[in-house]
Design a protein around this motif. Sequence first.
Motif, PDB file in Angstrom:
ATOM      1  N   VAL A  17      51.699  53.811  21.338  1.00 44.73           N
ATOM      2  CA  VAL A  17      52.712  54.717  20.783  1.00 44.73           C
ATOM      3  C   VAL A  17      54.128  54.345  21.226  1.00 44.73           C
ATOM      4  N   GLU A  18      54.340  53.099  21.579  1.00 45.73           N
ATOM      5  CA  GLU A  18      55.642  52.671  22.064  1.00 45.73           C
ATOM      6  C   GLU A  18      56.752  52.904  21.038  1.00 45.73           C
ATOM      7  N   ASP A  19      56.413  52.786  19.753  1.00 47.94           N
ATOM      8  CA  ASP A  19      57.414  52.989  18.715  1.00 47.94           C
ATOM      9  C   ASP A  19      57.463  54.433  18.238  1.00 47.94           C
ATOM     10  N   GLY A  20      56.738  55.331  18.896  1.00 53.03           N
ATOM     11  CA  GLY A  20      56.751  56.738  18.535  1.00 53.03           C
ATOM     12  C   GLY A  20      55.860  57.085  17.367  1.00 53.03           C
ATOM     13  N   LEU A  21      55.083  56.137  16.882  1.00 48.97           N
ATOM     14  CA  LEU A  21      54.236  56.380  15.720  1.00 48.97           C
ATOM     15  C   LEU A  21      52.802  56.678  16.145  1.00 48.97           C
ATOM     16  N   MET A  22      52.152  57.543  15.385  1.00 50.83           N
ATOM     17  CA  MET A  22      50.754  57.856  15.615  1.00 50.83           C
ATOM     18  C   MET A  22      50.170  58.312  14.286  1.00 50.83           C
ATOM     19  N   GLU A 180      41.249  64.552  22.547  1.00 50.81           N
ATOM     20  CA  GLU A 180      40.517  63.593  21.716  1.00 50.81           C
ATOM     21  C   GLU A 180      41.387  62.401  21.304  1.00 50.81           C
ATOM     22  N   ASN A 181      42.700  62.568  21.312  1.00 48.47           N
ATOM     23  CA  ASN A 181      43.603  61.476  20.941  1.00 48.47           C
ATOM     24  C   ASN A 181      43.791  60.458  22.056  1.00 48.47           C
ATOM     25  N   ILE A 182      43.304  60.758  23.245  1.00 47.28           N
ATOM     26  CA  ILE A 182      43.484  59.864  24.389  1.00 47.28           C
ATOM     27  C   ILE A 182      42.547  58.664  24.259  1.00 47.28           C
ATOM     28  N   GLU A 183      43.072  57.492  24.557  1.00 42.90           N
ATOM     29  CA  GLU A 183      42.264  56.278  24.634  1.00 42.90           C
ATOM     30  C   GLU A 183      43.049  55.242  25.425  1.00 42.90           C
ATOM     31  N   GLU A 184      42.458  54.102  25.671  1.00 42.35           N
ATOM     32  CA  GLU A 184      43.182  53.043  26.381  1.00 42.35           C
ATOM     33  C   GLU A 184      44.440  52.707  25.594  1.00 42.35           C
ATOM     34  N   GLY A 185      45.600  52.794  26.245  1.00 42.87           N
ATOM     35  CA  GLY A 185      46.861  52.547  25.547  1.00 42.87           C
ATOM     36  C   GLY A 185      47.512  53.806  25.028  1.00 42.87           C
ATOM     37  N   ARG A 186      46.883  54.972  25.259  1.00 41.05           N
ATOM     38  CA  ARG A 186      47.502  56.238  24.837  1.00 41.05           C
ATOM     39  C   ARG A 186      47.018  57.351  25.768  1.00 41.05           C
ATOM     40  N   GLU A 187      47.808  57.650  26.793  1.00 41.32           N
ATOM     41  CA  GLU A 187      47.476  58.709  27.734  1.00 41.32           C
ATOM     42  C   GLU A 187      48.269  59.966  27.379  1.00 41.32           C
ATOM     43  N   LEU A 188      47.830  61.106  27.890  1.00 37.95           N
ATOM     44  CA  LEU A 188      48.458  62.392  27.582  1.00 37.95           C
ATOM     45  C   LEU A 188      49.147  62.954  28.815  1.00 37.95           C
ATOM     46  N   THR A 189      50.355  63.459  28.625  1.00 39.25           N
ATOM     47  CA  THR A 189      51.092  64.119  29.696  1.00 39.25           C
ATOM     48  C   THR A 189      51.535  65.494  29.226  1.00 39.25           C
ATOM     49  N   ILE A 190      51.365  66.509  30.080  1.00 40.48           N
ATOM     50  CA  ILE A 190      51.883  67.851  29.818  1.00 40.48           C
ATOM     51  C   ILE A 190      52.968  68.108  30.842  1.00 40.48           C
ATOM     52  N   GLY A 191      54.158  68.488  30.369  1.00 39.85           N
ATOM     53  CA  GLY A 191      55.281  68.648  31.278  1.00 39.85           C
ATOM     54  C   GLY A 191      55.963  69.994  31.148  1.00 39.85           C
TER      55      GLY A 191
END
Length: 319
Positions: A17-22, A180-191
């Motif tokens: 998601v480096e370019d902000g796309l998903m 469910e969207n988490i995978e290698e290369g896409r981790e989730l953060t709650i802030g």
Amino acid sequence: MEEEKYIGYIKYEGNLVEDGLMDARKQAQALLGFDSALRHFIGKRAPDFRNLDFEIPVRIRKGSWEALIPETVGGWVQGGLGIVATAYFTKAAQKMAEKDFSDFGITDLFKHAISAIQWFVRIGKHMGDTAIRSFENVQFLEGNTLVAIPNDSGEYLYVPKKMLDLYTSCNPKILEKIAENIEEGRELTIGTIVNGKVEEVAIYAEEKGIFCEEEAEPEEDVLFPELVHGDDVVLEGEVTRENKTSNSMGFKYEEHILTAYPESGSVVRYKPLLFLKCRLYGTVSRLDEKGSIAARRPKLYVSHLEPLESDREEDDLFR
């Protein structure tokens, strides 16, 4: 133009998601999951809100993929509900003392809800299983407002009593959609952002199984027909999860996750081997729910797990 400020967010980071796309469906799922969790915890603090149809404003920001709750959320909600919200908060203000709603307002409800989501993640990660609702050997501190809960490793997490109560009363899979969207290369953060200070808690790919079910794999006619019921086998794979409640673990073998059970004792002793490549010694079971030897997917009963990783010192721990 003054820069907009925020009170909290969820964020996916990583090279995917480096370019902000998903993917559009993943974005929709993330927003719906975030919305659902927020409404749940808001409803716990302010029950009258459970039956109100209010909008939750979210701004999506690139760089990673972020969904941010603005400081102006109170104006959005109150504007959408009009006199209903005004009447509710007038009533709530009169009950601040008995309900402990000091400095109570719509924005505070959202701050509290996001913080509750963070504590849900912290406790889930600490325990390794969000289905655990009973805690042994706890310690009560600071006039019983703080609870220290131990995990299987004897480590303590210090949790505000109110947040622990929220955790034990909610659905164990309340964060399933966003996890469910988490995978290698896409981790989730709650802030959360309080007085300019950012506080974050993250869920990494190897922790995904704590918060959601592993993806179902399409059934084949017979998976691994060479694994015959009753056979003793030696298989190499990776331990992907352990579940204290069901006393089982996930074992990734040739790109499939098989359920494995210790032949005796608790699965907890295998926890140091999580996410390591291992050699499994065990017995194949093809028993289905009816007791027939007809299960398409084999189960494994483990007598011994041998780690194959060279950077661990526990190589002989489970012999």
